[in-house]
Design a protein around this motif. Structure first.
Motif, short mmCIF file in Angstrom:
data_model
loop_
_atom_site.label_atom_id
_atom_site.label_comp_id
_atom_site.label_asym_id
_atom_site.label_seq_id
_atom_site.Cartn_x
_atom_site.Cartn_y
_atom_site.Cartn_z
N ALA A 1 20.90 1.71 2.25
CA ALA A 1 19.53 2.20 2.40
C ALA A 1 19.27 3.37 1.46
N THR A 2 20.22 4.32 1.39
CA THR A 2 20.01 5.47 0.49
C THR A 2 20.09 5.06 -0.97
N PHE A 3 21.01 4.13 -1.29
CA PHE A 3 21.11 3.69 -2.67
C PHE A 3 19.83 2.98 -3.11
N PHE A 4 19.31 2.10 -2.25
CA PHE A 4 18.09 1.38 -2.61
C PHE A 4 16.90 2.32 -2.68
N LEU A 5 16.87 3.32 -1.80
CA LEU A 5 15.77 4.28 -1.80
C LEU A 5 15.78 5.11 -3.08
N PHE A 6 16.95 5.69 -3.42
CA PHE A 6 17.03 6.53 -4.60
C PHE A 6 16.95 5.71 -5.89
N GLY A 7 17.64 4.58 -5.90
CA GLY A 7 17.70 3.79 -7.13
C GLY A 7 16.45 3.02 -7.41
N ALA A 8 16.03 2.16 -6.47
CA ALA A 8 14.90 1.26 -6.71
C ALA A 8 13.56 1.95 -6.55
N PHE A 9 13.42 2.81 -5.52
CA PHE A 9 12.13 3.41 -5.22
C PHE A 9 11.84 4.67 -6.05
N ILE A 10 12.86 5.39 -6.48
CA ILE A 10 12.63 6.65 -7.19
C ILE A 10 12.99 6.54 -8.67
N VAL A 11 14.27 6.29 -8.96
CA VAL A 11 14.70 6.34 -10.36
C VAL A 11 14.05 5.24 -11.19
N LEU A 12 14.02 4.02 -10.66
CA LEU A 12 13.38 2.94 -11.43
C LEU A 12 11.89 3.19 -11.61
N ASN A 13 11.27 3.80 -10.62
CA ASN A 13 9.84 4.12 -10.77
C ASN A 13 9.62 5.24 -11.78
N LEU A 14 10.65 6.05 -12.02
CA LEU A 14 10.54 7.05 -13.08
C LEU A 14 10.41 6.38 -14.45
N PHE A 15 11.07 5.23 -14.62
CA PHE A 15 10.89 4.47 -15.85
C PHE A 15 9.42 4.08 -16.02
N ILE A 16 8.83 3.61 -14.93
CA ILE A 16 7.42 3.25 -14.98
C ILE A 16 6.57 4.47 -15.30
N ALA A 17 6.91 5.61 -14.68
CA ALA A 17 6.15 6.84 -14.92
C ALA A 17 6.21 7.24 -16.39
N PHE B 241 0.82 -1.21 0.00
CA PHE B 241 0.00 0.00 0.00
C PHE B 241 0.85 1.26 0.00
N MET B 242 1.71 1.43 0.99
CA MET B 242 2.49 2.67 1.12
C MET B 242 3.48 2.85 -0.04
N LEU B 243 4.14 1.77 -0.43
CA LEU B 243 5.08 1.91 -1.54
C LEU B 243 4.34 2.17 -2.86
N SER B 244 3.12 1.65 -2.99
CA SER B 244 2.32 1.96 -4.18
C SER B 244 1.96 3.44 -4.20
N ILE B 245 1.64 4.00 -3.03
CA ILE B 245 1.39 5.44 -2.96
C ILE B 245 2.65 6.21 -3.32
N PHE B 246 3.80 5.70 -2.89
CA PHE B 246 5.08 6.31 -3.21
C PHE B 246 5.26 6.37 -4.73
N VAL B 247 4.98 5.27 -5.39
CA VAL B 247 5.10 5.21 -6.85
C VAL B 247 4.10 6.17 -7.50
N THR B 248 2.88 6.20 -6.96
CA THR B 248 1.85 7.08 -7.53
C THR B 248 2.26 8.54 -7.45
N VAL B 249 2.82 8.92 -6.32
CA VAL B 249 3.26 10.32 -6.15
C VAL B 249 4.35 10.66 -7.16
N ILE B 250 5.28 9.74 -7.38
CA ILE B 250 6.35 9.99 -8.34
C ILE B 250 5.79 10.15 -9.75
N ILE B 251 4.86 9.27 -10.13
CA ILE B 251 4.28 9.34 -11.46
C ILE B 251 3.49 10.63 -11.64
N ASP B 252 2.71 10.98 -10.63
CA ASP B 252 1.90 12.20 -10.72
C ASP B 252 2.79 13.45 -10.81
N THR B 253 3.85 13.47 -10.00
CA THR B 253 4.76 14.61 -10.04
C THR B 253 5.47 14.71 -11.38
#
Length: 625
Positions: free
Chosen positions: A368-384, A74-86
């Motif tokens: 932790a920072t690498f996984f946060l920036f890389g997997a949770f943000i940058v990779l989700n930008l590909f999805i966006a 749930f929370m990580l999906s919201i995280f992805v949604t926020v990135i895509i919307d932004t």
């Protein structure tokens, strides 16, 4: 017993002994990497200084399952949604005035971009009856453009792909003979297809189509590999001039034929358009990801480059460091980070480094920072990017002017411009083209001349020497369909107009327009005046041919006009039979506005309606009309 035997109690590294460790443990659980092992340890725990017992605390699983659903799903999906919307908001604001534009205005701006990108393709022209071997080439041309033949070719492509997927290692002689014979059939079928198209279309027309070039390359490689296979089977001592790997790659090129299906099937075409539309943005995000890899790889070599791999005394949840996953060099650090960003055992490498103590405990912050920036943000930008591109492609079908309308316009234009010269004659072609096009771009075949003239009047279209260009007309038609006229910003709020101004600077009208400073201003009359004058002359000539006595009878200026009759050749021209010409006599325009012939304003639509098309009128005589 444990201590008596020389052992000691050790906590599982991922635990809840304090808030900091608990945060790290829950971060591992949220990343879904190794969370089952942590849950099983919690289920076996009985208490402090008590021997673990399997499934002694079954209720612990409820805690972890609830956190996985809430914290990860749930929370990580919201995280992805926020990135895509932004990402979407920033893209709209930067590219087309975004936040200050309505949905219809953004749609209109997108249509303008598509108009600029739409290219005119040369229509396939049949060989001339006087051409060499025309009796053979004309039937081949009909086969080359036949829809039935195209469906047969697509069926063979699907069948060929299916047969290629049936190959397996260790096939017996029967299967190998089947592969060879089927390969020969498919190869010669596609060779025959190429020969038919080359004979019917000719070399020039054949190679101007990109799909034909693609098919020819695949066919040539398939034929080459087939010939080499035949030679190798008949001559055991044959030494191929090509490496075996190159030949295998050449054989696999045959699979690319399946890409031709994207022309026929809409859903496949949408996916391919999504990929093409997303490629520039994906490249940019890939560059950002590479920069992230580069920074963390350099940091990893500096911080953990001296750590032996594998670690001699690895912790229970460690063991990630190995000869293939370490930070000894920049190369291995880069490969290790690529593995970590996929979530594959990144935490085992992290706990190996943490177990060394001292400054190596910073490995928690590093990973932790690498996984946060890389997997949770940058990779989700590909999805966006992919989602945004796909939604753009799909939503185009719901636009007032869809891709189907633009494709229809290009196809109809090709009827009047078969050689793709990018221009048509206004007198000869414009009316027919507008009536052949269905709304919203055209008028349909039920439109009358009066409707055509009013429509052309609203387009505010420019002409040059009696011609109009492909992009100029399409730009005017799309703007008219959206009620935009020449400029959408004329009736918008001031803030919206300001936002749109930047978009207009990036969305320029096509460069192949005929409008140029070098063009004579006399040739830049509006197309509406050109077409209206032509139609008026056409109607007047027909009427005067039928009623020549009405030219001078019952006219208050009969005497003046009788005097000018002999000296002005335009009066004689009015009596000639109408023929379609590319250029209109300039004296017709001059006499219409000459001060020597004062007359009340004439409504062109009214004259054409009454005289040419039988619309009821209040006029009592032909002379009054």
């Amino acid at each position: 017993v444990c201590r008596a035997m020389g052992g000691e109690w050790r906590n599982y590294p991922s635990n809840f002994d304090n808030t900091g460790i608990a945060f790290i443990t829950l971060f591992e659980v949220a990343s879904l990497e190794g969370w089952q092992a942590i849950m099983y340890r919690a289920m076996d725990a009985r208490g402090v200084n008590l021997q673990p017992e399997q499934n002694a605390n079954m209720t612990a699983c409820i805690y972890f399952l609830a956190f996985v659903f809430v914290g990860s799903f749930f929370m990580l999906s919201i995280f992805v949604t926020v990135i895509i919307d932004t990402f979407t908001s920033i893209k709209n604001r930067e590219e087309s005035g975004g936040a200050l534009m309505s949905a219809e205005q953004r749609e209109w701006a997108d249509r303008k971009r598509m108009v600029q990108q739409l290219n005119l393709e040369r229509a396939m022209v049949a060989p001339s009856p006087q051409a060499f071997l025309s009796r053979v080439r004309i039937p081949l041309f009909r086969l080359a453009i036949s829809e039935t033949v195209e469906l047969v070719v697509l069926s063979m492509i699907l069948l060929n792909t299916l047969v290629l997927g049936m190959e397996f290692y260790g096939a017996n002689e029967t299967w190998q003979a089947f592969y060879f014979i089927s390969g020969a059939i498919f190869t010669w079928f596609f060779v025959l297809e190429a020969l038919v198209k080359l004979g019917g279309l000719g070399f020039k027309q054949y190679f101007t189509d990109r799909w034909n070039v693609f098919d020819f390359i695949v066919m040539a490689l398939s034929l080459l590999t087939f010939i080499l296979d035949v030679i190798a089977q008949n001559n055991a001592d044959f030494d191929s001039p090509f490496d075996a790997t190159i030949l295998r790659v050449a054989r696999m090129v045959r699979l690319l034929r399946v890409l031709r299906l994207t022309k026929r099937f809409k859903n496949l075409r949408l996916l391919s358009e999504t990929l093409v539309l997303a490629l520039p943005a994906l490249f940019n995000i890939g560059s950002l990801l590479f920069l992230l890899f580069f920074l963390y790889a350099v940091m990893g070599v500096d911080l953990f480059g001296t750590v032996p791999a594998p670690l001699p005394d690895a912790p229970e949840n460690g063991g990630g460091l190995s000869e293939y996953a370490n930070f000894s060099t920049f190369y291995w650090a880069l490969l290790t980070l690529i593995r970590c960003i996929t979530g594959e055992a990144y935490n085992s490498i992290m706990w190996d480094l943490v177990s060394l103590g001292g400054g190596y405990k910073l490995a928690v912050l590093y990973f932790a920072t690498f996984f946060l920036f890389g997997a949770f943000i940058v990779l989700n930008l590909f999805i966006a990017v992919v989602i945004e591109a796909f939604s753009t492609v799909v939503s185009r079908d719901d636009f007032k002017v869809s891709e189907q309308h633009l494709e229809l316009y290009r196809r109809v234009w090709s009827h009047y411009d078969p050689y793709a010269e990018q221009r048509i004659n206004i007198q000869r072609d414009l009316r027919a083209l507008l009536t052949e096009l269905e709304p919203p771009l055209g008028l349909g075949d039920t439109a009358q001349t009066r409707d055509v003239l009013r429509f052309v009047d609203e387009l505010n279209l420019k002409q040059h020497k009696g011609e109009v260009t492909f992009h100029d007309l399409l730009y005017a038609l799309v703007s008219h369909a959206y009620g935009a006229g020449v400029d959408l910003g004329d009736e918008l709020e001031p803030k919206t107009t300001s936002a749109l101004s930047g978009a207009r600077m990036r969305i320029q009208r096509p460069s192949n327009t005929m409008e140029s400073n070098s063009v004579d201003p006399e040739d830049q009359r509006a197309a509406k005046s050109y077409l209206a004058a032509y139609m008026l002359q056409y109607a007047a000539r027909r009427y005067l041919d039928e009623h020549p006595e009405d030219l001078y009878s019952n006219s208050p200026d009969a005497g003046l006009m009788e005097d000018n009759k002999a000296g002005d050749p335009s009066f004689d021209n009015l009596r000639t039979e109408h023929t379609a010409t590319d250029q209109m006599p300039q004296q017709h325009f001059a006499s219409a506005h000459s001060p020597r012939h004062p007359s009340p304003p004439i409504d062109v639509y009214d004259v054409l309606s009454r005289r040419e098309f039988g619309v009821p009128t209040e006029s009592k005589s032909r002379a009054d009309a």
